[in-house]
Design a protein around this motif. Structure first.
Motif, PDB file in Angstrom:
ATOM      1  N   GLY A 191      -9.340   9.752  -1.331  1.00 32.58           N
ATOM      2  CA  GLY A 191      -9.116  10.406   0.032  1.00 32.58           C
ATOM      3  C   GLY A 191      -7.790  10.714   0.925  1.00 32.58           C
ATOM      4  O   GLY A 191      -7.647  10.986   2.036  1.00 32.58           O
ATOM      5  N   ASP A 228      -4.779  12.135  -9.800  1.00 27.62           N
ATOM      6  CA  ASP A 228      -5.937  12.810 -10.302  1.00 27.62           C
ATOM      7  C   ASP A 228      -5.724  13.845 -11.176  1.00 27.62           C
ATOM      8  O   ASP A 228      -5.883  14.090 -12.728  1.00 27.62           O
ATOM      9  N   GLY A 234      -4.444   7.413 -11.698  1.00 25.06           N
ATOM     10  CA  GLY A 234      -3.627   6.681 -11.675  1.00 25.06           C
ATOM     11  C   GLY A 234      -3.107   5.654 -12.827  1.00 25.06           C
ATOM     12  O   GLY A 234      -2.392   5.250 -12.401  1.00 25.06           O
ATOM     13  N   GLY A 263      -7.122   2.504  -3.226  1.00 31.58           N
ATOM     14  CA  GLY A 263      -7.337   2.750  -4.243  1.00 31.58           C
ATOM     15  C   GLY A 263      -5.432   2.655  -5.284  1.00 31.58           C
ATOM     16  O   GLY A 263      -5.380   1.381  -6.291  1.00 31.58           O
ATOM     17  N   ASN A 270      -1.416   0.256  -7.889  1.00 36.37           N
ATOM     18  CA  ASN A 270      -0.130   1.132  -8.651  1.00 36.37           C
ATOM     19  C   ASN A 270       0.562  -0.278  -9.001  1.00 36.37           C
ATOM     20  O   ASN A 270       1.267  -0.487  -7.477  1.00 36.37           O
TER      21      ASN A 270
HETATM   22  O1  KG4 Z   1      -9.362   4.076  -2.616  1.00 40.47           O
HETATM   23  P1  KG4 Z   1      -9.860   4.610  -3.929  1.00 40.47           P
HETATM   24  O2  KG4 Z   1     -10.935   3.896  -4.762  1.00 40.47           O
HETATM   25  O3  KG4 Z   1     -10.575   6.146  -3.352  1.00 40.47           O
HETATM   26  C1  KG4 Z   1     -10.931   6.292  -1.915  1.00 40.47           C
HETATM   27  O4  KG4 Z   1     -11.333   5.923  -1.685  1.00 40.47           O
HETATM   28  O5  KG4 Z   1     -10.540   8.085  -1.490  1.00 40.47           O
HETATM   29  O6  KG4 Z   1      -9.283   5.091  -4.530  1.00 40.47           O
HETATM   30  C2  KG4 Z   1      -8.854   5.714  -5.953  1.00 40.47           C
HETATM   31  C3  KG4 Z   1      -7.682   6.224  -6.195  1.00 40.47           C
HETATM   32  C4  KG4 Z   1      -7.229   7.530  -7.800  1.00 40.47           C
HETATM   33  O7  KG4 Z   1      -7.522   8.816  -7.497  1.00 40.47           O
HETATM   34  C5  KG4 Z   1      -7.255   6.727  -8.803  1.00 40.47           C
HETATM   35  O8  KG4 Z   1      -6.593   7.690  -9.216  1.00 40.47           O
HETATM   36  C6  KG4 Z   1      -6.214   5.771  -7.895  1.00 40.47           C
HETATM   37  O9  KG4 Z   1      -6.547   4.813  -6.455  1.00 40.47           O
HETATM   38  N1  KG4 Z   1      -5.505   4.743  -8.570  1.00 40.47           N
HETATM   39  C7  KG4 Z   1      -4.044   4.722  -9.192  1.00 40.47           C
HETATM   40  C8  KG4 Z   1      -4.082   3.617  -9.363  1.00 40.47           C
HETATM   41  N2  KG4 Z   1      -5.180   3.133 -10.150  1.00 40.47           N
HETATM   42  C9  KG4 Z   1      -6.650   3.721  -9.716  1.00 40.47           C
HETATM   43  N3  KG4 Z   1      -3.498   4.776  -8.534  1.00 40.47           N
HETATM   44  C10 KG4 Z   1      -2.099   5.187  -8.675  1.00 40.47           C
HETATM   45  N4  KG4 Z   1      -1.825   3.696  -9.708  1.00 40.47           N
HETATM   46  C11 KG4 Z   1      -2.880   3.248 -10.236  1.00 40.47           C
HETATM   47  N5  KG4 Z   1      -2.523   1.747 -10.871  1.00 40.47           N
END
Ligand code: KG4
Length: 339
Positions: free
Chosen positions: A137, A166, A179, A268, A272
């Motif tokens: 977000g 996403d 991600g 999140g 990566n």
């Molecule tokens: O911090 P988070 O749980 O969300 C918020 O609190 O907003 O992060 C979730 C986001 C998702 O959009 C997911 O696709 C991304 O983190 N994410 C990644 C990876 N693992 C999770 N994006 C890129 N590479 C990754 N390995």
């Protein structure tokens, strides 16, 4: 120091953590990802309902794990924002109820401050600091002159980077959260698709991801209409290079402008693998310490909320029981809250 019970429910994780004098006694996370996956993203209404169903169980498990009872708690902390309004409400109502029942202070915690301070479970933060907050977000560069002092020096003008991952994953037929599969498949691909670099040539620390997202979606649709097979691995690699490349460029620019001792990743997307390895390489010439959070700190949890709450408890930053959630709470507004 104190015994703090912290609640996090801003998106699709229901979480409760308990910390005593800075030591984590319990850190319970119940994720809803499997439910939301079938919709290709988080469904806010379903998220709120699941939080309401789960929070009692998560709370009980945390108390059992920590071997404490609610009457032992010195303060109840909760994520007040930013996040999904209905989801935030569940956590806040729970924290307010406990605070009222046990007559103990209520501590309002900013979700992104939590992501930044999660790094303190590994090592104490060193200031001045640059936090690169990249999540589903939010996409922000936060400059911290000192402890609990936040200045947003760059932010996305539209979509967050995680949201972009996403949406790109969805058009490529990959599962939510996108991600994770994109990160994996990009390792097998080559950068063969030419994609627009956002805000190219602009002298700014801001970000933009909606153009890149639309660029990939349109390109995939055009290729499909022409019956040309999309090479998913190559598309993942081409997209990731541009998406993460923007973060790396902004990080270099920020540390050359601000007197930063340390750079931390938070949120999140800091899971990566390409971002984690490249950030260390590109910042090497700048003589800054780079802190990469362990994987458990990257996803939402309440341990990070407890960490911020410990600081606020010392400063006696407590909220009245009339407190409401703020889905768009800006991290800089903490100061106003304290006054
Ligand atoms: O911090 P988070 O749980 O969300 C918020 O609190 O907003 O992060 C979730 C986001 C998702 O959009 C997911 O696709 C991304 O983190 N994410 C990644 C990876 N693992 C999770 N994006 C890129 N590479 C990754 N390995």
């Amino acid at each position: 120091m104190a015994l703090i019970l912290a609640i996090e429910s801003s998106c699709d994780e229901t979480a409760v953590a308990i910390s005593k004098d800075g030591t984590l006694l319990a850190n319970i996370v119940s994720t809803q990802i499997d439910v939301h996956r079938q919709y290709g993203g988080v469904m806010p209404e379903i998220a709120s309902r699941l939080h309401a169903e789960n929070i009692g169980f998560v709370l009980q498990e945390a108390l059992d794990t920590a071997k404490i009872s609610l009457k032992d708690v010195d303060a109840f902390a909760v994520t007040r924002g930013p996040g999904l309004i209905g989801a935030l409400h569940v956590g806040l109502q729970c924290a307010k109820t406990l605070s009222m029942l046990y007559n103990k202070p209520l501590i309002p915690v900013h979700h992104l401050a939590g992501h930044i301070y999660a790094n303190e479970y590994i090592e104490k933060l060193e200031f001045p600091l640059l936090a690169i907050v990249v999540s589903g977000g939010n996409t922000e560069l936060v400059y911290m002159k000192e402890d609990m002092d936040f200045e947003v020096i760059g932010e996305t003008r539209d979509d967050a980077i995680g949201e972009c991952y996403d949406k790109v994953a969805r058009v490529l037929g990959l599962p939510y959260p996108g991600g994770i599969p994109i990160d994996k498949l990009a390792k097998e691909g080559k950068h063969t698709y030419q994609l627009t670099v956002p805000l190219r040539g602009e002298d700014t620390l801001d970000f933009s991801y909606s153009g890149l997202k639309t660029n990939v979606i349109n390109l995939v649709h055009t290729l499909e209409q022409k019956n040309i097979e999309v090479n998913v691995n190559d598309m993942c690699k081409s997209f990731q290079d541009v998406a993460v490349g923007l973060i790396l460029e902004r990080a270099k620019k920020a540390v050359s402008i601000y007197p930063v001792k340390e750079v931390v990743l938070a949120g999140g997307v800091s899971a990566n693998s390409y971002l984690r390895s490249e950030i260390v390489k590109v910042l090497e010439p700048y003589n800054v310490k780079v802190q990469i959070p362990p994987m458990w700190c990257c996803t939402d949890n309440a341990a990070m909320i407890a960490k911020v709450a410990e600081k606020l408890y010392e400063k006696k930053v407590f909220a009245p029981l009339s407190l409401g959630v703020d889905p768009n709470w800006r991290i800089e507004d903490y100061k106003n809250f304290e006054n």
